[in-house]
Design an enzyme around this catalytic site. Structure first.
Site, short mmCIF file in Angstrom:
data_model
loop_
_atom_site.label_atom_id
_atom_site.label_comp_id
_atom_site.label_asym_id
_atom_site.label_seq_id
_atom_site.Cartn_x
_atom_site.Cartn_y
_atom_site.Cartn_z
N GLU A 116 0.70 -1.25 0.09
CA GLU A 116 0.08 0.11 0.23
C GLU A 116 0.74 1.25 0.13
O GLU A 116 2.09 1.34 -0.07
CB GLU A 116 -0.95 -0.04 1.42
N HIS A 243 -8.59 9.56 4.15
CA HIS A 243 -8.51 8.55 3.04
C HIS A 243 -8.46 8.85 1.44
O HIS A 243 -9.55 9.66 1.27
CB HIS A 243 -8.96 7.13 3.00
N ARG A 290 -0.44 8.79 2.06
CA ARG A 290 -2.25 9.18 2.05
C ARG A 290 -2.14 10.61 1.99
O ARG A 290 -3.06 11.41 1.45
CB ARG A 290 -2.75 8.57 3.19
N HIS A 351 -10.53 10.03 7.75
CA HIS A 351 -10.29 8.34 7.73
C HIS A 351 -9.73 7.95 9.13
O HIS A 351 -10.10 7.07 9.86
CB HIS A 351 -9.47 7.97 6.67
N ARG A 386 -0.37 8.64 9.52
CA ARG A 386 -0.31 7.11 9.88
C ARG A 386 0.16 6.34 8.31
O ARG A 386 -0.32 6.60 7.53
CB ARG A 386 -1.55 6.58 10.22
#
Length: 531
Positions: A116, A243, A290, A351, A386
């Site tokens: 990811e 997100h 992100r 998110h 994160r």
């Protein structure tokens, strides 16, 4: 009054793994878990991508995972915490497997590993695209088989019990003790006093402080709010991650998450007319972290005046897509989208909260005998942003550490209190029952609109100052309503969202430079486009 040795607030990966650990170590300990919805409803349940952990030591190693985490967090992480979580990860992951969690494996018996945004290696273990659901299933089954764990669903925590509730006890804000919580039983409409030697807050995030979020309806910042009201330390609330890819909808509320693992497997971001754009923002393009991808999409939407961008999966392997992402495929078909013929319409959505209740490496908060684990905390792991799929890992590692410290406390009987029966029951004399919820709904919508318009992905000084004034107006209206009404979950959630919004705005105004997920266009230290 209900008495417990350990009170756990929340039934996601953090709360359940913590309770199971204590149950295994101290089978005579009475553990009560309260959760405000069904026992399986949690942020954990909706985690699609998986769990980031080093398992393939031929290609991957701890240092790579540490470096990826620090880079994503813009260096605001505590390195010692990052090292601890990542190095303890494999052992905690194996315990999850031992508790019956099933992760996808290849024909060779090795785990299938996804990748990811922000990761330099394939290291995401997963169960199709419903990893969180599978983890929640296994943990609930284990917890329900433990005779000393009691799960009370539809029990909503109003406030934690601290020294100021004890008659005659002086309140010292530098030495606060927790004795349990006041809990609303939503079935019989009564507020109970649940006392405990140790209390764990594992209430997840606060996504519904914004209009659109990937979080379930329960994510209203409850734990952060009631710890803040109890004078516990809370920090880094300005770091809220959006997100990049939630499925676009004209309806406000919870949006369907389109997993980042899709981009890890080759999906590309496009404008509505099919033009690529991520090359303008980061050399990693779709696999940037992100914060970068969300700001890039937000900028494209603003400059083009469009409602969404597209996620292009048309060149992906159909069989592999349907096998790995069955629920995303089903959702697309249900919405009339063929992902092999059309772009999936996506937008950024609120998110994950990186800030929260301050805790040490054992999950101990600034309030004695009050632990906190998971998204409701500022643990030092995530820094300003994160790294994808590190959240489930955090819940496991900190859940373990908090459990071991709690076991130590319980064995040594270190608690500083007298007779907890002296704590009064909840008093609602003089309160009146609300005959309609329209005012609560109106104020909640006003708060969410204000936060989405003024305190979202890209901020400015003027927007934040206006948000501060608007938030104060809403706070005063909610406080008046709270002071004269018999409590309901809806009113209490609104109160908590107002507290959370105050902290986000306050901490945002204190920022002097852009870091990670925080971006104020009036701070010039970091341009929006970096290529």
């Amino acid at each position: 009054m209900t008495e417990a040795d350990v009170l756990v607030i929340g039934s996601g990966i953090s709360g359940l793994s913590y309770a199971i650990k204590i149950s295994e170590q101290l089978p005579d300990t009475k553990i009560t878990i309260v959760t405000k919805a069904d026992e399986g409803e949690s942020n954990t349940k909706y985690a699609q991508g998986g769990l980031a952990v080093v398992t393939d030591f031929d290609k991957d190693n701890f240092q790579k995972h540490i470096d990826d985490t620090m880079r994503a967090g813009d260096g605001e992480n505590e390195r010692s915490i990052v090292e601890m979580v990542i190095q303890e990860g494999p052992a905690r992951f194996q315990e999850l497997v031992n508790w019956g969690t099933r992760f996808d494996k290849g024909n060779d018996g090795d785990y299938k590993l996804g990748r990811e945004g922000g990761h330099t290696e394939n290291r995401i273990v997963h169960h199709k695209d419903i990893t969180g659901f599978e983890i929640e299933r296994a943990l609930l089954k284990t917890a329900n088989q433990s005779p000393n764990i009691q799960i009370l669903d539809h029990h909503y925590v109003i406030d934690i019990i601290t020294d100021h509730h004890v008659p005659g006890k002086p309140f010292d804000k530098k030495n606060i003790n927790c004795y349990g919580a006041y809990v609303l039983d939503q079935k019989d409409k009564k507020i109970k006093k649940i006392t405990a030697k140790i209390t764990l807050v594992a209430t997840g995030g606060a996504g519904h402080v914004y209009k659109n979020t990937t979080n379930p309806l329960i994510a209203t910042g409850d734990g952060i709010a009631f710890v803040h009201r109890a004078r516990g330390k809370v920090s880094n609330m300005q770091y809220y991650q959006f997100h990049p890819t939630a499925m676009y909808s004209k309806r406000d509320g919870m949006l369907f998450l389109v997993s980042e693992a899709l981009r890890g497997d080759g999906a590309k971001l496009r404008t509505k007319n099919g033009e690529p754009f991520m090359h303008k923002y980061d050399e990693r393009e779709e696999l940037a972290s992100r914060d970068i991808v969300a700001r890039a999409i937000d900028n494209e939407l603003i400059t083009r005046g469009e409602d969404y961008v597209g996620l292009d999966c048309r060149n992906m392997d159909r069989e592999k897509f349907i096998e790995h992402f069955p629920n995303i495929y089903k959702k697309c078909i249900a919405e009339g989208i063929d992902p092999f013929q059309q772009l999936i319409p996506v937008v950024p959505a609120c998110h994950y909260l990186m800030g929260g209740i301050d805790v040490d490496r054992n999950g101990q908060s600034s309030i004695n005998y009050l632990f906190a684990v998971g998204e409701c905390t500022n643990s030092g792991l995530h820094g300003a942003n994160r790294l994808a799929s590190n959240s489930l890992l955090e819940g496991l590692v900190f859940g373990h550490n908090a459990a071991m410290k709690s076991v130590e406390y319980l064995k040594n009987d270190v608690f500083n209190y007298n007779d907890l029966s002296q704590i009064p029951e909840w008093n609602d004399d003089g309160m009146k029952i609300m005959d309609e919820m329209v005012l609560v709904s109106y104020l909640r919508k006003q708060l969410q609109e204000m936060m989405s318009d003024l305190v979202a992905i890209v901020k400015s000084n003027n927007r934040l100052e206006l948000a501060k004034r608007k938030q104060q107006e809403i706070f005063e209206a909610v406080t008046e309503l709270y002071n004269y009404s018999i409590l309901s979950p809806q009113l209490s959630e609104l109160r908590n969202l107002v507290n959370v919004s105050y902290l986000i705005i306050k901490h945002s105004l204190q920022m002097k430079e852009n870091k990670g997920s925080f971006y104020n266009k009036d701070l010039a230290n970091k341009p929006l486009t970096i290529i």
